[in-house]
Design a protein around this motif. Structure first.
Motif, PDB file in Angstrom:
ATOM      1  N   GLN A  20       0.837  -1.188   0.000  1.00 23.53           N
ATOM      2  CA  GLN A  20       0.000   0.000   0.000  1.00 23.53           C
ATOM      3  C   GLN A  20       0.880   1.249   0.000  1.00 23.53           C
ATOM      4  O   GLN A  20       0.610   2.204  -0.717  1.00 23.53           O
ATOM      5  CB  GLN A  20      -0.935   0.008   1.205  1.00 23.53           C
ATOM      6  N   GLU A  24       0.957   4.104  -2.885  1.00 27.47           N
ATOM      7  CA  GLU A  24       0.755   5.521  -2.568  1.00 27.47           C
ATOM      8  C   GLU A  24       1.929   6.360  -3.067  1.00 27.47           C
ATOM      9  O   GLU A  24       1.727   7.451  -3.608  1.00 27.47           O
ATOM     10  CB  GLU A  24       0.545   5.713  -1.066  1.00 27.47           C
ATOM     11  N   ASP A  28       1.690   9.279  -5.815  1.00 27.26           N
ATOM     12  CA  ASP A  28       2.213  10.621  -5.579  1.00 27.26           C
ATOM     13  C   ASP A  28       3.106  11.065  -6.735  1.00 27.26           C
ATOM     14  O   ASP A  28       3.035  12.215  -7.170  1.00 27.26           O
ATOM     15  CB  ASP A  28       2.993  10.686  -4.264  1.00 27.26           C
ATOM     16  N   GLU A  79      -0.985  15.537  -2.961  1.00 27.87           N
ATOM     17  CA  GLU A  79      -2.260  15.288  -2.273  1.00 27.87           C
ATOM     18  C   GLU A  79      -3.333  16.279  -2.728  1.00 27.87           C
ATOM     19  O   GLU A  79      -4.511  15.940  -2.794  1.00 27.87           O
ATOM     20  CB  GLU A  79      -2.099  15.317  -0.748  1.00 27.87           C
TER      21      GLU A  79
END
Length: 172
Positions: A20, A24, A28, A79
């Motif tokens: 995970q 991620e 990004d 984000e």
């Protein structure tokens, strides 16, 4: 559950967490690569944050995005890009279905300066105020809700031991 099975399950959980984290990090990188590049003032970036914060509740997100510092930026953080990409997709779908006008379309690739950020803030603000867009999002959410309800019901029916057993069976 035997001690060996518990150890195996813990290893599987650790692997899943590692994967995970890798996913991620990869996301990004993808969002950073797709972020607008240019020279953006803190004031223009924060007007986009304010518009974003008005739209977030329509997506079920209660936390507000923090304002940027007052300095000049050359790109937007991953984000924040994740949120803008989510908005872009939903707004694009709404434009396709005739819910929002064509000029509401979000194209992050053409943003290179404060005017681009201000224009994007305006389009996001327009979507946030649109009752038709709100109904569109509610309809989309309710269409995907039956699957989530089925999974929730299944997990409620099963105890944690049953869930662990199911996980072990799936992994073997």
């Amino acid at each position: 559950m035997t001690p060996d099975q518990k150890t195996d399950l813990e290893k599987l959980r650790a692997e899943a967490m590692t994967r995970q984290g890798e996913v991620e990090a990869s996301e990004d990188e993808m969002y950073s690569a797709s972020a607008p590049k240019g020279k953006f003032s803190g004031k223009a970036a924060n007007s986009l944050v304010e518009a974003t914060n008005r739209l977030l509740p329509l997506f079920g997100i209660t936390d507000k995005y923090d304002r940027f510092g007052g300095g000049t930026m050359t790109t937007l953080p991953p984000e924040f890009m994740r949120l803008l990409s989510m908005f872009s997709k939903a707004i694009g779908d709404a434009v396709e279905e005739g819910i929002l006008p064509e000029d509401a379309t979000v194209d992050l690739k053409i943003i290179t300066d404060d005017a681009g950020l201000q224009g994007l803030a305006g389009r996001i603000g327009m979507a946030a105020k649109s009752p038709q867009f709100k109904r569109f999002l509610l309809r989309k959410t309710s269409e995907s809700a039956p699957e989530a309800e089925e999974e929730e019901e299944m997990s409620e029916e099963m105890g944690s031991d049953d869930m662990d057993k199911l996980m072990m069976e799936r992994m073997s």
